[in-house]
Design an enzyme around this catalytic site. Structure first.
Site, short mmCIF file in Angstrom:
data_model
loop_
_atom_site.label_atom_id
_atom_site.label_comp_id
_atom_site.label_asym_id
_atom_site.label_seq_id
_atom_site.Cartn_x
_atom_site.Cartn_y
_atom_site.Cartn_z
N GLY A 1 19.79 -24.47 -32.26
CA GLY A 1 19.53 -23.04 -32.43
C GLY A 1 20.29 -22.35 -33.53
N CYS B 1 -9.56 -16.88 -43.19
CA CYS B 1 -10.41 -15.75 -42.83
C CYS B 1 -9.77 -14.98 -41.68
CB CYS B 1 -11.79 -16.24 -42.45
SG CYS B 1 -12.66 -16.79 -43.90
N GLU C 1 22.23 -30.10 -30.94
CA GLU C 1 20.91 -30.54 -31.42
C GLU C 1 20.34 -29.60 -32.48
OE1 GLU C 1 19.37 -32.55 -27.24
OE2 GLU C 1 18.78 -30.52 -27.76
N PRO C 2 20.96 -29.52 -33.64
CA PRO C 2 20.40 -28.62 -34.67
C PRO C 2 19.16 -29.22 -35.33
CG PRO C 2 22.32 -29.79 -35.52
CD PRO C 2 22.15 -30.23 -34.09
N ARG D 1 16.54 -26.67 -37.29
CA ARG D 1 16.31 -25.71 -38.38
C ARG D 1 17.45 -25.68 -39.38
NH1 ARG D 1 13.36 -20.88 -37.36
NH2 ARG D 1 13.90 -21.15 -35.18
N TYR E 1 9.71 -26.07 -38.84
CA TYR E 1 8.62 -25.42 -38.11
C TYR E 1 7.50 -24.90 -39.02
CZ TYR E 1 12.28 -25.81 -34.63
OH TYR E 1 13.27 -26.31 -33.82
N TYR F 1 5.55 -15.16 -35.35
CA TYR F 1 6.84 -14.56 -34.94
C TYR F 1 7.18 -13.31 -35.74
CZ TYR F 1 7.39 -19.47 -33.47
OH TYR F 1 7.20 -20.72 -32.94
N1 LLP Z 1 17.11 -28.66 -28.67
C1 LLP Z 1 16.16 -28.18 -27.85
C2 LLP Z 1 16.17 -28.57 -26.44
C3 LLP Z 1 15.18 -27.30 -28.33
O1 LLP Z 1 14.25 -26.83 -27.52
C4 LLP Z 1 15.19 -26.94 -29.70
C5 LLP Z 1 14.17 -26.04 -30.26
C6 LLP Z 1 16.19 -27.48 -30.53
C7 LLP Z 1 17.14 -28.32 -29.98
C8 LLP Z 1 16.27 -27.17 -32.01
O2 LLP Z 1 16.43 -25.82 -32.27
P1 LLP Z 1 16.79 -25.34 -33.78
O3 LLP Z 1 18.17 -25.84 -34.10
O4 LLP Z 1 15.78 -25.95 -34.68
O5 LLP Z 1 16.70 -23.87 -33.71
N2 LLP Z 1 8.95 -22.78 -33.54
C9 LLP Z 1 10.07 -21.86 -33.45
C10 LLP Z 1 11.32 -22.54 -32.95
C11 LLP Z 1 11.14 -23.25 -31.63
C12 LLP Z 1 12.37 -23.97 -31.21
C13 LLP Z 1 12.09 -24.83 -30.03
N3 LLP Z 1 13.20 -25.59 -29.57
C14 LLP Z 1 10.29 -21.22 -34.81
O6 LLP Z 1 9.57 -21.55 -35.74
O7 LLP Z 1 11.15 -20.38 -34.96
#
Ligand code: LLP
Length: 469
Positions: free
Chosen positions: A277, A394, A319-320, A322, A424, A367
């Site tokens: 996150g 469209c 768990e990064p 993004r 994403y 979003y």
């Molecule tokens: N771990 C778990 C259990 C997760 O559900 C997620 C993301 C991550 C790690 C990785 O999160 P990150 O570090 O990438 O923020 N489609 C949305 C984001 C959905 C995230 C879902 N879970 C967007 O485009 O903002």
């Protein structure tokens, strides 16, 4: 989604206004370094990434295309691994995954988080050590779990009692080491961007509730199953988060359960995962935290809580997704049309249409995400004009960049590049309106390497049975 009547700050008193955070640049040719891959630079107005001039790359691969700066990706992966040296760092493949990149993840010493059978297939096909894979998801089928167990996946993060039952059944009487399992819990914290909300109950589909007692019950059932090895609790509080305050509240709640399990169930769980996150900068509004600072803060919170609870500090993991791949990519489009539209009140908005759109980046429509962009193919001396970059679908909501100052002489054939599209975007891409998914092209030291090729018309029609009759 944009409203049908574009009222508000945009044209409050007749003149089109930029959103409050978007400042008119002195020179729209300049890049804001924070938003771009590390090797990105402008040379005489021409964008270069990975040592290659973007127009040269486009001459090879056409547009739209996602350009991936390999050095940037590897550097960010390494930065997380080094900053979180006492943690295991799982790269979240849902942000973007292909076999080559899965190999880079492993080479850089990261673990890999997958959340479907499809992502697991990519990881296994890439030759990732199954022991370094974590398997997530809130609806893992019997077949998916059986495959994960057979493949020797390092840990399975369970999300429901049904999954516990399935795993108990799959591992009953099984020879070999018990299957490592973590329990996804709902910490009652929801974090978005600069804010988090801490509530008693969480109305969402993931995890076992701590407050409702389900998490403890799941732990008991797993502890009692001889085929399962309960490694620890798992908490993921949201995405695009900029500080550690949400993690702090979550860690406190999750560690209280961790200590309760040791005391009441008699199971000392050796691990704890605090999820992903970590936020990135899409525009100048965003100010992401330094990974080293986050690591220090998170470790401090956990140490403090463990001392207070009288438990040993578990092995931590994160768990990064993004924050590692997001800034590594930019999407390059060709401008097709430029149009000025008169709004109510007399203001005029410049619409720049490009050759992709919501099929390669759904985040703006889905979003209300903000992006930025730059003219990538030449220098311009024209004064900046507040513009909206839209796709070719469209649909009126098919917006790529809601607001950006672009040179006023933008014309068909110019290349535009949008940074921050590594996470994403390809992974959420679609064939809406039968557009072909763009390629993902790695650039490094001037070398261009297609990691995922552009779809073809044959790909598009491959599953259309009538086309093959
Ligand atoms: N771990 C778990 C259990 C997760 O559900 C997620 C993301 C991550 C790690 C990785 O999160 P990150 O570090 O990438 O923020 N489609 C949305 C984001 C959905 C995230 C879902 N879970 C967007 O485009 O903002």
């Amino acid at each position: 989604m944009p409203t049908s009547h574009p009222s508000g700050w945009a044209h409050a008193d007749g003149a089109l206004k930029a959103p409050p955070w978007l400042r008119q640049p002195g020179d729209p040719n300049h890049l804001v370094p924070l938003l771009w891959p590390l090797t990105a630079e402008k040379v005489d107005g021409v964008l270069h990434v990975g040592g290659a001039a973007v127009p040269d790359v486009v001459a090879e691969v056409n547009t739209p295309a996602y350009l991936l700066d390999e050095d940037d990706f590897r550097t960010r992966a390494r930065t997380f691994r080094d900053a979180f040296a006492d943690f295991d760092v799982y790269y979240a493949g849902k942000a973007f995954l292909c076999t080559t990149l899965a190999g880079w993840v492993q080479e850089e010493g990261l673990f890999l988080d997958v959340c479907t059978d499809g992502e697991l297939s990519v990881a296994l096909r890439a030759g990732v050590d199954p022991a370094r894979i974590g398997f997530h998801g809130n609806n893992k089928s019997y077949a998916e779990l059986r495959r994960a167990v057979a493949a020797g996946v390092g840990r399975i993060i369970v999300d429901s009692f049904h999954e516990v039952d399935r795993l108990v059944q799959i591992t009953e009487g099984r020879a070999g080491e018990p299957v490592a399992v973590m329990v996804r819990v709902t910490a009652g914290v929801e974090a978005h961007t600069h804010e988090y909300i801490a509530t008693a109950h969480e109305d969402q589909k993931f995890g076992f509730s701590i407050t409702g007692g389900d998490a403890l019950e799941a732990v008991r059932r797993i502890s009692a199953a001889p085929g399962l090895d309960l490694r620890g609790l798992h908490s993921h509080i949201g995405s695009q988060i900029f500080d550690s305050s949400g993690f702090e509240v979550a860690a406190r709640r999750v560690l209280a359960l961790h200590a309760q399990v040791a005391e009441e169930v008699g199971t000392a769980m050796p691990e704890l995962d605090l999820g992903g996150g970590f936020g990135i900068a899409y525009t100048t509004q965003d100010d992401p935290a330094d990974p080293a600072q986050l690591a220090t803060e998170m470790a401090k919170i956990v140490d403090h809580e463990c001392r207070a609870l009288g438990v040993e500090r578990p092995r931590l993991s994160i768990e990064p997704g993004r924050a590692i791949v997001g800034p590594s990519m930019c999407t390059v489009y060709t401008v097709g049309t430029v149009k000025e539209v008169e709004l109510d009140g007399g203001a005029r908005r410049t619409y720049v249409s490009v050759d992709g759109g919501m099929s390669d980046n759904i985040r703006t429509a889905l979003y209300d995400a903000d992006y930025s962009c730059t003219l990538a193919s030449r220098h311009s001396d024209a004064p900046p004009v507040l513009s909206r970059v839209v796709g070719k679908h469209c649909e009126a909501g098919d917006i790529v960049v809601k607001d950006e100052f672009l040179p006023g002489d933008l014309a068909p054939g110019d290349l535009l590049a949008v940074p921050g599209t590594g996470a994403y975007c390809w992974s959420m891409a679609s064939n809406y309106n039968h557009l072909l998914r763009p390629p993902v092209v790695a650039v490094r030291e001037g070398e261009v390497r297609v990691l995922v090729r552009r779809e073809t018309e044959d790909d598009l029609l491959a599953t259309d049975m009538g086309a093959h009759a």
